[in-house]
Design a protein around this motif. Structure first.
Motif, PDB file in Angstrom:
ATOM      1  N   VAL A  49      19.523 -64.052  31.880  1.00  0.00           N
ATOM      2  CA  VAL A  49      19.401 -64.771  33.155  1.00  0.00           C
ATOM      3  C   VAL A  49      19.830 -63.882  34.316  1.00  0.00           C
ATOM      4  O   VAL A  49      19.145 -63.805  35.352  1.00  0.00           O
ATOM      5  N   ALA A  50      20.960 -63.201  34.180  1.00  0.00           N
ATOM      6  CA  ALA A  50      21.427 -62.319  35.259  1.00  0.00           C
ATOM      7  C   ALA A  50      20.462 -61.159  35.476  1.00  0.00           C
ATOM      8  O   ALA A  50      20.246 -60.726  36.622  1.00  0.00           O
ATOM      9  N   ALA A  51      19.856 -60.666  34.409  1.00  0.00           N
ATOM     10  CA  ALA A  51      18.969 -59.502  34.518  1.00  0.00           C
ATOM     11  C   ALA A  51      17.663 -59.825  35.234  1.00  0.00           C
ATOM     12  O   ALA A  51      17.007 -58.916  35.758  1.00  0.00           O
ATOM     13  N   THR A  52      17.266 -61.100  35.273  1.00  0.00           N
ATOM     14  CA  THR A  52      16.008 -61.435  35.946  1.00  0.00           C
ATOM     15  C   THR A  52      16.067 -61.169  37.449  1.00  0.00           C
ATOM     16  O   THR A  52      15.021 -61.082  38.100  1.00  0.00           O
ATOM     17  N   ALA A 105      24.294 -53.522  33.744  1.00  0.00           N
ATOM     18  CA  ALA A 105      24.465 -53.056  32.361  1.00  0.00           C
ATOM     19  C   ALA A 105      25.899 -52.612  32.108  1.00  0.00           C
ATOM     20  O   ALA A 105      26.511 -53.002  31.091  1.00  0.00           O
ATOM     21  N   PHE A 106      26.456 -51.822  33.017  1.00  0.00           N
ATOM     22  CA  PHE A 106      27.831 -51.362  32.824  1.00  0.00           C
ATOM     23  C   PHE A 106      28.835 -52.503  32.996  1.00  0.00           C
ATOM     24  O   PHE A 106      29.884 -52.524  32.342  1.00  0.00           O
ATOM     25  N   VAL A 129      19.603 -56.344  29.097  1.00  0.00           N
ATOM     26  CA  VAL A 129      19.353 -56.151  30.535  1.00  0.00           C
ATOM     27  C   VAL A 129      17.957 -55.585  30.739  1.00  0.00           C
ATOM     28  O   VAL A 129      17.241 -55.985  31.675  1.00  0.00           O
ATOM     29  N   SER A 130      17.527 -54.681  29.887  1.00  0.00           N
ATOM     30  CA  SER A 130      16.186 -54.082  30.014  1.00  0.00           C
ATOM     31  C   SER A 130      15.100 -55.134  29.855  1.00  0.00           C
ATOM     32  O   SER A 130      14.138 -55.181  30.641  1.00  0.00           O
ATOM     33  N   VAL A 131      15.232 -55.980  28.855  1.00  0.00           N
ATOM     34  CA  VAL A 131      14.209 -56.995  28.616  1.00  0.00           C
ATOM     35  C   VAL A 131      14.157 -58.012  29.753  1.00  0.00           C
ATOM     36  O   VAL A 131      13.075 -58.349  30.258  1.00  0.00           O
ATOM     37  N   GLY A 132      15.309 -58.508  30.172  1.00  0.00           N
ATOM     38  CA  GLY A 132      15.332 -59.502  31.233  1.00  0.00           C
ATOM     39  C   GLY A 132      14.772 -58.968  32.549  1.00  0.00           C
ATOM     40  O   GLY A 132      13.967 -59.637  33.214  1.00  0.00           O
ATOM     41  N   SER A 133      15.164 -57.761  32.919  1.00  0.00           N
ATOM     42  CA  SER A 133      14.691 -57.189  34.192  1.00  0.00           C
ATOM     43  C   SER A 133      13.216 -56.808  34.117  1.00  0.00           C
ATOM     44  O   SER A 133      12.463 -57.015  35.080  1.00  0.00           O
ATOM     45  N   ALA A 134      12.766 -56.268  32.984  1.00  0.00           N
ATOM     46  CA  ALA A 134      11.357 -55.873  32.843  1.00  0.00           C
ATOM     47  C   ALA A 134      10.438 -57.091  32.876  1.00  0.00           C
ATOM     48  O   ALA A 134       9.367 -57.065  33.499  1.00  0.00           O
TER      49      ALA A 134
END
Length: 249
Positions: free
Chosen positions: A48-51, A63-64, A160-165
């Motif tokens: 959710v945060a990565a979107t 990510a960090f 994080v990669s999946v959510g943001s992508a």
């Protein structure tokens, strides 16, 4: 679908980036330190945060932040296990978790050691119990960190990669495709399904380390094919020699 998804993504993106990262870090920290991960999986928090990630800086900051939150949470779990482990295990919360889950975590750690710490980061239930269980064991904190740090790094960057992508792909297609929202939801569901399948495979591969050990086979003290002259003499021989007494001459 696009209108509904736009509203959800805009709501997440409207939160200040620093605050959003701190909230995600806090959520992941609580996941393993006080067993909230048994109720709200950290996977959901991170995705959710990565979107809302839109820049490389935001990506690495989140990510960090997730890595730091996971390490702090697992360190707190380790400390709670070291100081209050038995009390937590036998508390009301510990009983609700289930004695079988505690036994699984203890057996897994006893038989696999460091690799159990690494692999448990990707397994349901165990990822919340293992830090507490390690604290109750004789494993040092330094060794615990050596195994959990790489696991937290892989886990954080993957989610994080999946959510943001997925969110970035949706934003690029939403103006052209009215069903772009379905693609976004499908991509997230596909990733979660693959993650679930991967966890199942890991559990199957590691299951033998979590179950009770088989009873050892008892062998006779003196194999029957050994000649009487090769057997030991004295009381020990009399106690273990299964052969009948030699007939008198």
């Amino acid at each position: 679908m696009n209108e509904l998804l736009d509203g959800i993504l805009d709501t997440v993106a409207s939160v200040d980036p620093v605050l959003r990262t701190l909230l995600a870090t806090l959520g992941v920290m609580l996941e393993t330190s006080v067993l909230i991960g048994l109720i709200v999986p950290g996977d959901t928090i991170v995705i959710v945060a990565a979107t809302a990630v839109e820049t490389p800086t935001g990506f690495f900051a989140l990510a960090f932040g997730i890595i730091i939150g996971a390490l702090i949470g697992e360190s707190i779990g380790f400390a709670l296990g070291r100081w209050f482990g038995p009390h937590i295990e036998h508390s009301r919360l510990g009983r609700r978790i289930g004695a079988h889950n505690w036994r699984r975590a203890k057996r897994y750690l006893a038989r696999r050691g460091g690799p159990a710490v690494f692999i448990s980061r990707f397994l349901p239930v165990l990822h919340s119990l293992v830090p507490l269980t390690v604290g109750m064991s004789d494993m040092s904190y330094r060794r615990f960190l050596a195994w959990t740090v790489p696991a937290c790094v892989i886990w954080s960057f993957a989610y994080v990669s999946v959510g943001s992508a997925a969110a970035e792909g949706y934003r690029e297609l939403s103006d052209e495709l009215h069903w772009a929202g379905y693609l976004f939801v499908g991509a997230i569901i596909l990733f979660l399904a693959l993650a679930w399948a991967g966890k199942k495979v890991l559990l199957r591969l590691e299951a033998r380390h979590m179950t009770d050990a088989a009873a050892p086979t008892v062998h006779p003290a003196v194999p029957p094919h050994i000649a009487p002259s090769d057997r030991r003499e004295g009381p020990a021989a009399e106690a273990t020699d299964p052969s009948p007494e030699d007939p008198p001459a």
